[in-house]
Design a protein around this motif. Structure first.
Motif, PDB file in Angstrom:
ATOM      1  N   GLU A 164      76.357  46.144 100.333  1.00 15.40           N
ATOM      2  CA  GLU A 164      77.008  46.195 101.645  1.00 15.40           C
ATOM      3  C   GLU A 164      78.109  45.147 101.765  1.00 15.40           C
ATOM      4  N   GLY A 165      78.393  44.402 100.675  1.00 16.83           N
ATOM      5  CA  GLY A 165      79.443  43.399 100.703  1.00 16.83           C
ATOM      6  C   GLY A 165      79.054  42.132 101.440  1.00 16.83           C
ATOM      7  N   LEU A 166      77.750  41.853 101.540  1.00 14.42           N
ATOM      8  CA  LEU A 166      77.276  40.703 102.315  1.00 14.42           C
ATOM      9  C   LEU A 166      77.065  39.449 101.482  1.00 14.42           C
ATOM     10  N   ASP A 167      77.342  39.488 100.192  1.00 16.81           N
ATOM     11  CA  ASP A 167      77.207  38.332  99.313  1.00 16.81           C
ATOM     12  C   ASP A 167      78.607  37.801  99.008  1.00 16.81           C
ATOM     13  N   ALA A 168      78.974  36.663  99.610  1.00 13.77           N
ATOM     14  CA  ALA A 168      80.330  36.120  99.460  1.00 13.77           C
ATOM     15  C   ALA A 168      80.669  35.816  98.005  1.00 13.77           C
ATOM     16  N   ALA A 169      79.663  35.505  97.200  1.00 13.13           N
ATOM     17  CA  ALA A 169      79.905  35.190  95.787  1.00 13.13           C
ATOM     18  C   ALA A 169      80.159  36.446  94.954  1.00 13.13           C
ATOM     19  N   ASN A 170      79.829  37.618  95.489  1.00 14.88           N
ATOM     20  CA  ASN A 170      80.015  38.888  94.782  1.00 14.88           C
ATOM     21  C   ASN A 170      80.642  39.911  95.712  1.00 14.88           C
ATOM     22  N   PRO A 171      81.943  39.791  95.988  1.00 11.11           N
ATOM     23  CA  PRO A 171      82.567  40.766  96.888  1.00 11.11           C
ATOM     24  C   PRO A 171      82.465  42.180  96.326  1.00 11.11           C
ATOM     25  N   THR A 207      86.586  51.900  95.015  1.00 12.94           N
ATOM     26  CA  THR A 207      87.718  52.778  94.714  1.00 12.94           C
ATOM     27  C   THR A 207      87.245  54.209  94.979  1.00 12.94           C
ATOM     28  N   PRO A 208      88.111  55.187  94.874  1.00 11.61           N
ATOM     29  CA  PRO A 208      87.643  56.568  95.067  1.00 11.61           C
ATOM     30  C   PRO A 208      86.553  56.991  94.074  1.00 11.61           C
ATOM     31  N   SER A 209      86.449  56.303  92.917  1.00 12.43           N
ATOM     32  CA  SER A 209      85.465  56.732  91.916  1.00 12.43           C
ATOM     33  C   SER A 209      84.431  55.676  91.553  1.00 12.43           C
ATOM     34  N   THR A 210      84.494  54.465  92.145  1.00 16.76           N
ATOM     35  CA  THR A 210      83.523  53.406  91.810  1.00 16.76           C
ATOM     36  C   THR A 210      83.184  52.559  93.023  1.00 16.76           C
ATOM     37  N   ARG A 211      82.062  51.878  92.895  1.00 12.79           N
ATOM     38  CA  ARG A 211      81.626  50.868  93.857  1.00 12.79           C
ATOM     39  C   ARG A 211      80.980  49.782  93.019  1.00 12.79           C
ATOM     40  N   GLU A 212      81.514  48.550  93.053  1.00 15.86           N
ATOM     41  CA  GLU A 212      81.019  47.476  92.191  1.00 15.86           C
ATOM     42  C   GLU A 212      80.880  46.177  92.969  1.00 15.86           C
ATOM     43  N   THR A 213      79.841  45.425  92.632  1.00 17.02           N
ATOM     44  CA  THR A 213      79.632  44.087  93.159  1.00 17.02           C
ATOM     45  C   THR A 213      78.732  43.333  92.203  1.00 17.02           C
ATOM     46  N   GLY A 214      79.137  42.155  91.784  1.00 17.26           N
ATOM     47  CA  GLY A 214      78.347  41.393  90.830  1.00 17.26           C
ATOM     48  C   GLY A 214      78.063  42.234  89.602  1.00 17.26           C
ATOM     49  N   ASP A 215      76.792  42.379  89.245  1.00 15.99           N
ATOM     50  CA  ASP A 215      76.428  43.178  88.074  1.00 15.99           C
ATOM     51  C   ASP A 215      75.979  44.595  88.443  1.00 15.99           C
ATOM     52  N   ILE A 216      76.253  45.023  89.669  1.00 14.98           N
ATOM     53  CA  ILE A 216      75.914  46.373  90.121  1.00 14.98           C
ATOM     54  C   ILE A 216      77.173  47.233  90.037  1.00 14.98           C
ATOM     55  N   ALA A 217      77.102  48.320  89.275  1.00 11.16           N
ATOM     56  CA  ALA A 217      78.239  49.232  89.144  1.00 11.16           C
ATOM     57  C   ALA A 217      77.761  50.657  89.410  1.00 11.16           C
ATOM     58  N   LEU A 218      78.444  51.337  90.320  1.00 14.77           N
ATOM     59  CA  LEU A 218      78.107  52.708  90.670  1.00 14.77           C
ATOM     60  C   LEU A 218      79.321  53.604  90.462  1.00 14.77           C
ATOM     61  N   ALA A 219      79.082  54.818  89.998  1.00 14.55           N
ATOM     62  CA  ALA A 219      80.141  55.817  89.844  1.00 14.55           C
ATOM     63  C   ALA A 219      80.044  56.807  90.996  1.00 14.55           C
ATOM     64  N   ILE A 220      81.188  57.151  91.572  1.00 11.84           N
ATOM     65  CA  ILE A 220      81.246  58.092  92.688  1.00 11.84           C
ATOM     66  C   ILE A 220      81.951  59.351  92.205  1.00 11.84           C
ATOM     67  N   SER A 221      81.300  60.506  92.396  1.00 10.43           N
ATOM     68  CA  SER A 221      81.908  61.763  91.983  1.00 10.43           C
ATOM     69  C   SER A 221      81.703  62.809  93.079  1.00 10.43           C
ATOM     70  N   GLY A 222      82.358  63.924  92.944  1.00 14.36           N
ATOM     71  CA  GLY A 222      82.269  65.004  93.917  1.00 14.36           C
ATOM     72  C   GLY A 222      83.633  65.294  94.501  1.00 14.36           C
ATOM     73  N   ASP A 223      83.665  66.180  95.483  1.00  8.26           N
ATOM     74  CA  ASP A 223      84.955  66.550  96.048  1.00  8.26           C
ATOM     75  C   ASP A 223      85.361  65.676  97.235  1.00  8.26           C
ATOM     76  N   GLY A 224      84.481  64.780  97.673  1.00  8.73           N
ATOM     77  CA  GLY A 224      84.806  63.871  98.761  1.00  8.73           C
ATOM     78  C   GLY A 224      84.777  64.493 100.140  1.00  8.73           C
ATOM     79  N   GLU A 225      84.490  65.773 100.214  1.00  6.68           N
ATOM     80  CA  GLU A 225      84.444  66.450 101.510  1.00  6.68           C
ATOM     81  C   GLU A 225      83.069  67.044 101.796  1.00  6.68           C
ATOM     82  N   THR A 226      82.553  67.819 100.848  1.00 10.67           N
ATOM     83  CA  THR A 226      81.243  68.448 101.071  1.00 10.67           C
ATOM     84  C   THR A 226      80.156  67.851 100.190  1.00 10.67           C
ATOM     85  N   THR A 227      80.527  67.301  99.040  1.00 13.78           N
ATOM     86  CA  THR A 227      79.534  66.728  98.132  1.00 13.78           C
ATOM     87  C   THR A 227      80.059  65.441  97.513  1.00 13.78           C
ATOM     88  N   THR A 228      79.251  64.387  97.621  1.00 12.36           N
ATOM     89  CA  THR A 228      79.553  63.124  96.964  1.00 12.36           C
ATOM     90  C   THR A 228      78.278  62.671  96.270  1.00 12.36           C
TER      91      THR A 228
END
Length: 124
Positions: free
Chosen positions: A87-94, A98-119
């Motif tokens: 949730e971005g609540l750790d100041a040491a790990n902002p 991006t449209p295809s990723t979500r990253e903070t510290g050592d946590i990396a997530l991939a985002i896929s789908g059409d962005g409208e009906t399925t993510t």
């Protein structure tokens, strides 16, 4: 990355911590270290412990219980810590999104789908 286990007691104790999964001990007992002479004690959660919910029991002397509690462990960090980071609540790990990723510290997530009906979000 290690999560910390904290407990409070009187100063000057040798506190032993043991993890349990149900009634079964997990790993070996390990000690908490007092922070200066505050009566506040801290230990690293053992990094070799796999994903799960664990009971932590703190004892002193000949097994006298002084504290206990649950830890929700991801295998790398306590789940609450991970959720705060995502949730971005750790100041040491902002958190960077991006449209295809979500990253903070050592946590990396991939985002896929059409962005409208399925993510779909998956760990990488």
């Amino acid at each position: 990355m290690a999560s910390k286990i904290y407990t409070s007691a009187v100063t000057g104790l040798v506190i032993s911590l043991q993890l349990y999964s149900g009634a079964t001990p997990v790993g070996s007992p390990f000690n908490a270290t007092e922070i200066l002479t505050t009566g506040e004690y801290v230990a690293d959660f053992p990094s070799s412990i796999p994903f799960g919910v664990y009971l932590v029991i703190a004892t002193v002397g000949a097994g006298v219980k002084i504290a206990s509690g649950d830890v929700y462990w991801t295998g790398q960090y306590e789940m609450v810590d991970g959720l705060a980071k995502l949730e971005g609540l750790d100041a040491a790990n902002p958190m960077t999104v991006t449209p295809s990723t979500r990253e903070t510290g050592d946590i990396a997530l991939a985002i896929s789908g059409d962005g409208e009906t399925t993510t779909t979000v998956t760990a990488t």
